[in-house]
Design a protein around this motif. Structure first.
Motif, PDB file in Angstrom:
ATOM      1  N   TYR A 137     134.019  35.932   1.070  1.00 34.49           N
ATOM      2  CA  TYR A 137     134.950  36.063  -0.267  1.00 34.49           C
ATOM      3  C   TYR A 137     133.859  36.169  -1.469  1.00 34.49           C
ATOM      4  N   LEU A 138     134.397  37.318  -2.265  1.00 31.10           N
ATOM      5  CA  LEU A 138     133.534  37.749  -3.582  1.00 31.10           C
ATOM      6  C   LEU A 138     134.620  37.379  -4.721  1.00 31.10           C
ATOM      7  N   LEU A 139     133.950  36.625  -5.691  1.00 36.89           N
ATOM      8  CA  LEU A 139     134.948  36.724  -7.029  1.00 36.89           C
ATOM      9  C   LEU A 139     133.905  37.527  -7.888  1.00 36.89           C
ATOM     10  N   LYS A 192     131.479  48.400  -9.924  1.00 31.35           N
ATOM     11  CA  LYS A 192     131.781  49.888  -9.509  1.00 31.35           C
ATOM     12  C   LYS A 192     132.012  50.357  -8.174  1.00 31.35           C
ATOM     13  N   HIS A 193     131.101  49.644  -7.380  1.00 33.99           N
ATOM     14  CA  HIS A 193     131.136  49.923  -5.969  1.00 33.99           C
ATOM     15  C   HIS A 193     132.306  49.666  -5.208  1.00 33.99           C
ATOM     16  N   LEU A 194     133.010  48.439  -5.644  1.00 35.86           N
ATOM     17  CA  LEU A 194     134.369  48.125  -5.010  1.00 35.86           C
ATOM     18  C   LEU A 194     135.495  48.388  -5.848  1.00 35.86           C
ATOM     19  N   GLN A 195     135.176  49.198  -6.858  1.00 39.06           N
ATOM     20  CA  GLN A 195     136.433  49.708  -7.888  1.00 39.06           C
ATOM     21  C   GLN A 195     137.354  48.642  -8.321  1.00 39.06           C
ATOM     22  N   VAL A 196     136.767  47.493  -8.960  1.00 40.17           N
ATOM     23  CA  VAL A 196     137.222  46.507  -9.326  1.00 40.17           C
ATOM     24  C   VAL A 196     137.379  46.773 -10.978  1.00 40.17           C
ATOM     25  N   GLY A 200     138.291  39.663 -10.435  1.00 42.89           N
ATOM     26  CA  GLY A 200     138.784  40.143  -9.162  1.00 42.89           C
ATOM     27  C   GLY A 200     138.468  39.276  -7.924  1.00 42.89           C
ATOM     28  N   LEU A 201     139.288  38.881  -7.102  1.00 36.95           N
ATOM     29  CA  LEU A 201     138.933  38.187  -5.838  1.00 36.95           C
ATOM     30  C   LEU A 201     139.066  38.983  -4.442  1.00 36.95           C
ATOM     31  N   LEU A 202     137.935  39.234  -3.745  1.00 35.07           N
ATOM     32  CA  LEU A 202     137.977  40.019  -2.688  1.00 35.07           C
ATOM     33  C   LEU A 202     137.619  39.304  -1.501  1.00 35.07           C
TER      34      LEU A 202
END
Length: 305
Positions: free
Chosen positions: A161-163, A199-203, A208-210
């Motif tokens: 998980y990444l915030l 930018k890489h994850l387009q957030v 944003g939580l992924l």
């Protein structure tokens, strides 16, 4: 003829001497491996309160315990030199100690860290158990500094998980940390404010939580706001890879209640049968589809033919 006999005797003695040296070396190595696992006694009823202990509670007659023993020795060797002391306790000899820790089945693995007790409930393999120890003894949330670091993590961890947040967004970080502390024994939680990762994850800007898994990622709908309970439910729903072992899914109470389970049963040698290999690939692709992902868990079961 006499010379030939003497030569053969000499060769035989040299061979026996060589075998003896090999046997002694193996005994030394085996002793070294076993010595990294501490045998506990009734003093552990007080000893656990200081330091960090990873303990296997076992019985000598238990077949599951015997099969688990080589793995436990591997864990002892892997964690040698760390602050974690790997040990085992014979529940048949020290029944009162085992009862005091609530041991009902064997083998049971518990981690004792800074006066807290954590029970391991995952697969009895070296890597998952070491991951469990690292999560329980480390910070609940770990910072990721750059894109290269994140790429390496994605290769090493099946689910993370990444915030992504701005440095001044303390609310998002506070809620996320609370959630991580609730679920840290089962998952890896990371945070970053790095713009290249964003930018890489387009957030877009803001938080944003992924969840990153299966070579891609899924995003939490942050339009729902920073509701700790809602986010916590989402974290539980996303903790499995696209196609998980059915044993993991059906033993998870939350998984059983939240989604339907699609089960794929295959013989253990399915990879050697082209048509079965294609079936596995097709189901895996479907499992990763955003169309079916929200409503289903996809699980597999390997049949012993």
């Amino acid at each position: 003829a006499r010379k030939s006999t003497v030569t053969k005797s000499t060769c035989l003695l040299q061979t026996m001497n060589w075998l003896w040296q090999v046997w002694v070396l193996c005994a030394i190595l085996t002793s070294t491996v076993f010595s990294s696992v501490i045998e506990l006694d009734d003093s552990f009823s007080e000893q656990w309160k200081t330091g960090t202990w990873l303990v296997k509670f076992y019985a000598p007659w238990c077949g599951y315990c015997k099969r688990f023993e080589p793995t436990w020795n591997d864990i002892g060797s892997a964690m040698g030199g760390s602050t974690v002391q790997v040990a085992r306790l014979d529940c048949t000899m020290f029944k009162d100690v085992a009862a005091g820790f609530g041991i009902r089945g064997m083998p049971t693995v518990k981690l004792f860290h800074q006066g807290r007790v954590f029970e391991y409930e995952g697969k009895r393999d070296t890597r998952p158990i070491i991951d469990f120890v690292q999560r329980a003894t480390g910070p609940a949330v770990i910072k990721v500094s750059n894109l290269s670091e994140l790429s390496q993590l994605m290769k090493l961890k099946a689910v993370i998980y990444l915030l992504l947040h701005d440095e001044n967004n303390s609310n998002a970080m506070s809620v996320y940390k609370n959630i991580a502390e609730r679920h840290v024994l089962n998952s890896w939680f990371y945070e970053s404010s790095n713009e290249d990762i964003r930018k890489h994850l387009q957030v877009p800007t803001g938080w944003g939580l992924l969840v990153l898994k299966d070579g891609g990622f899924y995003a939490y709908d942050n339009a729902k706001g920073l509701d700790e309970d809602q986010i916590s439910l989402w974290v539980l729903e996303e903790r499995f890879v696209a196609l998980s072992s059915v044993e993991l899914v059906v033993t998870d109470e939350h998984a059983r209640n939240e989604k339907l389970i699609v089960l794929l049963s295959l013989p253990a040698n399915y990879a050697n049968v082209p048509v079965l290999g294609k079936s596995h690939t097709a189901v895996y692709s479907t499992a990763k589809s955003r169309r079916y992902h929200p409503a289903f868990y996809f699980a597999f079961h390997l049949m012993i033919m």
